[in-house]
Design a protein around this motif. Structure first.
Motif, PDB file in Angstrom:
ATOM      1  N   PHE A  91      60.696  37.994  51.288  1.00  0.00           N
ATOM      2  CA  PHE A  91      59.914  39.223  51.410  1.00  0.00           C
ATOM      3  C   PHE A  91      58.555  39.070  50.730  1.00  0.00           C
ATOM      4  N   GLN A  92      58.570  38.513  49.516  1.00  0.00           N
ATOM      5  CA  GLN A  92      57.327  38.357  48.770  1.00  0.00           C
ATOM      6  C   GLN A  92      56.338  37.452  49.493  1.00  0.00           C
ATOM      7  N   LEU A  93      56.833  36.366  50.076  1.00  0.00           N
ATOM      8  CA  LEU A  93      55.953  35.433  50.786  1.00  0.00           C
ATOM      9  C   LEU A  93      55.381  36.064  52.040  1.00  0.00           C
TER      10      LEU A  93
ATOM     11  N   GLN B  37      64.466  44.332  45.327  1.00  0.00           N
ATOM     12  CA  GLN B  37      63.894  45.262  44.347  1.00  0.00           C
ATOM     13  C   GLN B  37      63.813  44.578  42.991  1.00  0.00           C
ATOM     14  N   THR B  38      62.587  44.396  42.475  1.00  0.00           N
ATOM     15  CA  THR B  38      62.429  43.571  41.274  1.00  0.00           C
ATOM     16  C   THR B  38      61.810  44.287  40.082  1.00  0.00           C
ATOM     17  N   SER B  39      61.254  45.480  40.244  1.00  0.00           N
ATOM     18  CA  SER B  39      60.490  46.062  39.144  1.00  0.00           C
ATOM     19  C   SER B  39      61.168  47.249  38.469  1.00  0.00           C
ATOM     20  N   ASN B  40      62.327  47.686  38.951  1.00  0.00           N
ATOM     21  CA  ASN B  40      63.061  48.700  38.198  1.00  0.00           C
ATOM     22  C   ASN B  40      63.843  48.003  37.080  1.00  0.00           C
TER      23      ASN B  40
ATOM     24  N   ALA C 276      52.180  43.409  37.204  1.00  0.00           N
ATOM     25  CA  ALA C 276      52.487  42.322  38.136  1.00  0.00           C
ATOM     26  C   ALA C 276      53.910  42.423  38.674  1.00  0.00           C
ATOM     27  N   TRP C 277      54.818  42.985  37.895  1.00  0.00           N
ATOM     28  CA  TRP C 277      56.191  43.147  38.379  1.00  0.00           C
ATOM     29  C   TRP C 277      56.218  44.093  39.577  1.00  0.00           C
ATOM     30  N   ALA C 278      55.520  45.189  39.480  1.00  0.00           N
ATOM     31  CA  ALA C 278      55.460  46.134  40.605  1.00  0.00           C
ATOM     32  C   ALA C 278      54.678  45.551  41.773  1.00  0.00           C
ATOM     33  N   ALA C 279      53.627  44.792  41.477  1.00  0.00           N
ATOM     34  CA  ALA C 279      52.814  44.198  42.546  1.00  0.00           C
ATOM     35  C   ALA C 279      53.608  43.210  43.374  1.00  0.00           C
TER      36      ALA C 279
ATOM     37  N   LEU D 288      58.769  48.213  46.835  1.00  0.00           N
ATOM     38  CA  LEU D 288      57.648  49.147  46.699  1.00  0.00           C
ATOM     39  C   LEU D 288      56.612  48.984  47.801  1.00  0.00           C
ATOM     40  N   HIS D 289      56.515  47.796  48.355  1.00  0.00           N
ATOM     41  CA  HIS D 289      55.469  47.512  49.340  1.00  0.00           C
ATOM     42  C   HIS D 289      56.052  47.233  50.731  1.00  0.00           C
TER      43      HIS D 289
END
Length: 349
Positions: A176-178, A197-200, A229-232, A237-238
């Motif tokens: 997903f991030q890539l 989901q990585t920033s909660n 950066a965690w939320a980014a 979130l995106h």
């Protein structure tokens, strides 16, 4: 709630005849290769069994040579899209890899696609880290995978310019991030037993535990917990930016399934291996299953089409990921617009 997270640290019909890669064809591959704009380039190509080759690529971003196992498309004379398969948290540097644990050579024997499997990236989340880590070193995997490797792959193996990306476990986050990092590069993505989901609070604990298993410090990746950066880097979130990408996501519940037996894939009648799969493998899969349901709800909320496969049972293990690859291939094939290769049928015996 955090206790289990810490434990996470742990159709073309007919038979085709595909010739193995001849050593004589290697110079042609090397001659066709073109460097990336930053100077990353092909170092060499070494033939292995069948259509598999070992490709070594110099990454300017990481100032190191990365090995990429490549399963060539059956019809070398025709262009082919590229399917990138990412390994899990260990980076595939031992037997826990797509090449060692699945049937990719047989499954893709009649499919006109080049399959690329980068090795390395242990505990890296295949992202660009903020600073070098004292243990894990320089991690610039997003740059390598989205900007350095694709032009080299396309020139060396006659690519069509269309790509798909799939990954397991840790890499089920990375795909997903890539895709978010490089819009339009991937026509399709597949996340098998990952956690997007990585920033909660739960996501930060999950990521920190996975990185820490390899003695890395997640603060060198995205800063201390709570850093922007965690939320980014949080696909949840995106997720709105994933619109237009074909998406396949899967997970089990962690309950023992049909492949969690002594004669299951990779167990080899070893009670110790089975016990590990039924303990840590169950905990891991139960946690990623929760994440996967969250991502399902998020994409549904955004009216973004995606295929989700929630298995009623099954652990965090290769047998299920092989099935996931098989099940997601029709979606990938449509997105990549693959055509069956024109190969000579196997001679009648």
């Amino acid at each position: 709630m955090l206790a289990p997270v810490v434990a996470l640290a742990t159709g073309w019909a007919g038979t085709a005849h595909a010739d193995p890669v001849a050593p004589a064809s290697i110079p042609a591959l090397t001659a066709a290769a073109r460097p990336a704009v930053d100077g990353s380039h092909l170092v060499n190509v070494v033939p292995e069994a069948g259509r598999m080759v070992n490709m070594r690529v110099y990454s300017a971003a990481m100032n190191s040579v990365i090995t990429v196992k490549v399963l060539r498309a059956p019809d070398h004379s025709k262009p082919a899209p590229v399917l990138y398969l990412l390994n899990g948290a260990n980076g595939g540097v031992d037997e826990s890899s797509w090449t060692e644990q699945t049937d990719i050579a047989e499954f893709f024997a009649d499919k006109q696609v080049t399959v690329a499997i980068p090795l390395g990236g242990r505990g890296s989340y295949f992202t660009d880290w903020r600073t070098d880590d004292p243990v894990l070193g320089r991690q610039r995997w997003s740059t390598f995978l989205t900007r350095e490797l694709p032009p080299i792959m396309n020139s060396t193996f006659h690519g069509t310019g269309k790509n798909a990306l799939a990954g397991i476990s840790m890499a089920g986050t990375s795909v997903f991030q890539l895709a978010l990092d490089s819009p339009g590069l991937y026509q399709a993505i597949g996340a098998y037993s990952g956690c997007a989901q990585t920033s909660n609070l739960l996501g930060e604990a999950y990521v920190t535990a996975v990185v820490g298993r390899w003695a890395g410090n997640a603060a060198n990746m995205w800063g201390p917990p709570g850093d922007p950066a965690w939320a980014a880097n949080d696909p949840y979130l995106h997720a709105d930016r994933l619109r237009g990408t074909a998406i396949y996501v899967s997970s089990g519940t962690g309950l023992p399934g049909p492949l969690d037996t002594l004669d299951g894939p990779g167990i080899h009648h070893d009670p110790t291996k089975l016990a590990s799969q039924l303990t840590s493998g169950s905990i891991l899969e139960a946690a990623t299953n929760q994440c996967t349901h969250h991502m399902h709800d998020r994409l549904t909320q955004l009216h973004i089409p995606a295929t989700f496969n929630f298995r009623p049972a099954g652990t965090h293990s290769w047998g299920y990921w092989q099935e996931d690859l098989h099940n997601s291939w029709p979606l990938f094939s449509r997105a990549l617009q693959t055509n069956p290769p024109r190969l000579n049928p196997t001679p009648a015996q």
